[in-house]
Design a protein around this motif. Sequence first.
Motif, mmCIF file in Angstrom:
data_model
loop_
_atom_site.group_PDB
_atom_site.id
_atom_site.type_symbol
_atom_site.label_atom_id
_atom_site.label_comp_id
_atom_site.label_asym_id
_atom_site.label_seq_id
_atom_site.Cartn_x
_atom_site.Cartn_y
_atom_site.Cartn_z
ATOM 1 N N SER A 128 0.754 -1.065 -0.027
ATOM 2 C CA SER A 128 0.075 -0.051 -0.129
ATOM 3 C C SER A 128 0.795 1.288 0.217
ATOM 4 O O SER A 128 0.282 2.289 -0.319
ATOM 5 C CB SER A 128 -0.926 0.030 1.148
ATOM 6 O OG SER A 128 -0.210 0.336 2.467
ATOM 7 N N GLY A 129 1.983 1.061 0.464
ATOM 8 C CA GLY A 129 2.902 2.515 0.668
ATOM 9 C C GLY A 129 2.837 2.736 2.007
ATOM 10 O O GLY A 129 3.895 3.782 2.279
ATOM 11 N N GLY A 130 1.959 2.357 2.997
ATOM 12 C CA GLY A 130 2.070 2.817 4.046
ATOM 13 C C GLY A 130 3.292 2.183 4.925
ATOM 14 O O GLY A 130 4.014 1.170 4.568
ATOM 15 N N TYR A 184 7.093 8.687 6.052
ATOM 16 C CA TYR A 184 6.008 7.592 5.786
ATOM 17 C C TYR A 184 4.578 8.205 6.004
ATOM 18 O O TYR A 184 4.569 9.322 6.460
ATOM 19 C CB TYR A 184 6.214 6.572 6.595
ATOM 20 C CG TYR A 184 6.374 6.615 8.169
ATOM 21 C CD1 TYR A 184 5.320 6.732 8.871
ATOM 22 C CD2 TYR A 184 7.688 6.669 8.709
ATOM 23 C CE1 TYR A 184 5.484 6.926 10.235
ATOM 24 C CE2 TYR A 184 7.737 7.020 10.161
ATOM 25 C CZ TYR A 184 6.600 6.889 10.894
ATOM 26 O OH TYR A 184 6.816 7.317 12.199
ATOM 27 N N SER A 185 3.632 7.754 5.200
ATOM 28 C CA SER A 185 2.332 8.630 5.118
ATOM 29 C C SER A 185 1.283 8.230 6.464
ATOM 30 O O SER A 185 1.857 7.018 7.056
ATOM 31 C CB SER A 185 1.675 7.930 3.950
ATOM 32 O OG SER A 185 1.460 6.460 4.119
ATOM 33 N N VAL A 211 5.202 6.472 -4.452
ATOM 34 C CA VAL A 211 6.249 7.251 -3.897
ATOM 35 C C VAL A 211 6.991 6.440 -2.827
ATOM 36 O O VAL A 211 8.337 6.600 -2.604
ATOM 37 C CB VAL A 211 5.499 8.341 -2.987
ATOM 38 C CG1 VAL A 211 6.522 9.173 -2.108
ATOM 39 C CG2 VAL A 211 4.702 9.136 -3.937
ATOM 40 N N ALA A 212 6.340 5.490 -1.861
ATOM 41 C CA ALA A 212 7.174 4.809 -1.060
ATOM 42 C C ALA A 212 7.984 3.739 -1.788
ATOM 43 O O ALA A 212 9.216 3.499 -1.160
ATOM 44 C CB ALA A 212 6.066 3.829 -0.148
ATOM 45 N N GLY A 238 -7.259 7.534 2.253
ATOM 46 C CA GLY A 238 -6.877 6.763 1.050
ATOM 47 C C GLY A 238 -8.075 6.398 0.072
ATOM 48 O O GLY A 238 -7.792 6.245 -1.103
ATOM 49 N N SER A 258 0.648 -3.406 -6.392
ATOM 50 C CA SER A 258 -0.451 -2.543 -5.950
ATOM 51 C C SER A 258 -1.513 -2.292 -6.763
ATOM 52 O O SER A 258 -1.490 -2.772 -7.927
ATOM 53 C CB SER A 258 0.275 -0.962 -5.306
ATOM 54 O OG SER A 258 -0.538 -0.282 -4.676
ATOM 55 N N GLN A 296 -0.865 5.883 -5.851
ATOM 56 C CA GLN A 296 0.050 7.187 -5.837
ATOM 57 C C GLN A 296 1.061 6.838 -4.588
ATOM 58 O O GLN A 296 2.186 7.153 -4.462
ATOM 59 C CB GLN A 296 -0.524 8.400 -5.540
ATOM 60 C CG GLN A 296 0.599 9.571 -5.728
ATOM 61 C CD GLN A 296 1.417 9.329 -7.176
ATOM 62 O OE1 GLN A 296 0.891 9.184 -8.201
ATOM 63 N NE2 GLN A 296 2.739 10.053 -7.064
ATOM 64 N N LYS A 297 0.552 6.432 -3.491
ATOM 65 C CA LYS A 297 1.195 6.313 -2.033
ATOM 66 C C LYS A 297 2.209 5.460 -2.285
ATOM 67 O O LYS A 297 3.308 5.175 -1.954
ATOM 68 C CB LYS A 297 0.434 6.018 -0.808
ATOM 69 C CG LYS A 297 0.927 6.143 0.418
ATOM 70 C CD LYS A 297 0.101 6.284 1.421
ATOM 71 C CE LYS A 297 -0.925 5.012 1.792
ATOM 72 N NZ LYS A 297 -1.667 4.981 3.144
#
Length: 328
Positions: free
Chosen positions: A13-15, A187-188, A49-50, A193, A36, A45-46
Amino acid sequence: MIAMKAKALSLFSGGLDSILAVKIIQEQGIEVIAFSFTTPFFSAQKAIVAARSIDLPLIIDDITGEHLVMLRAPRYGYGRNMNPCIDCHALMLKKAGEKMVELGADFIFTGEVLGQRPMSQTKQSLHIVAKNSGFEPFIVRPLSAKLLPITMAEEKGLVDRARLLDIQGRGRKRQMALAYQYGITKYSNPAGGCLLTDPTFSKRLRDLFAHTAQTAVRDIELLKYGRHFRISEATKIIVGRNRKDNEMLLRFYAPTDIVITIRDYPGPVTLIPSGCDQALLARAASICVSYSDAPKDGSVTTVCRTGETQTILAAKACSREETEGWMV
């Protein structure tokens, strides 16, 4: 000890939790590829970036078609709004399992934490999600693995269970300590989301499902903009709230739609998807006038366009009580 080199697919997820899960698996010498998803309700998008920040290869899958089918009738129902978390996670793991097979990977893993989410991350829910994905034996949850049954990857010696964790609950102290340990400083926020958790968006989506048998991507995208009014069983109008809304409504305009604007005063773009009859057009024009800067006590000229055809219609603003009665 790890007996052989393995390849794993991360449901990413990028979290922070998904980043930590990647680090825990990578430090066991396992090759990791991130996976993803994107739909009209959430983007990747998250994750992009991650993944870039930790130099992780990432594959993105648009699952809109299957997701919309599931969303109309989720087997395990919705959460507080229109979020079918259990069915959604099962679909994601199913798609990840199919990608795992395609890539020749050995297992899938996620950043899920036991007890972190009351609907989708209880022990029972994690089991249901895995079972319904069709790939239960292949799923590892590194952050809570020691609290869950042993997996096939651990039994085969692909993953060392002793180096997995036993995190549970909604607290974030252990994750933040691990982030510091791994040198992860950015980190987000874990919340948000997914538009399906938003009350206003969910109300509009329920209305859309109740009045349409088939849902197109454009129908979903239009839910994100403007004020929505159900002025008859078959007709809904969308009134822009600001410049961005107006621009997006015009971007999604189709030749069968009607667009209403005010001729002599600043005002919103009003979109009628698939058009309407003359009586409903007059009602829509009145709503458009009521949200414009035009005087509310007299007749105002509106311009109504369908494809290349343009007509002029005089309209007077309807009352705020009337508009609120039609608002979705």
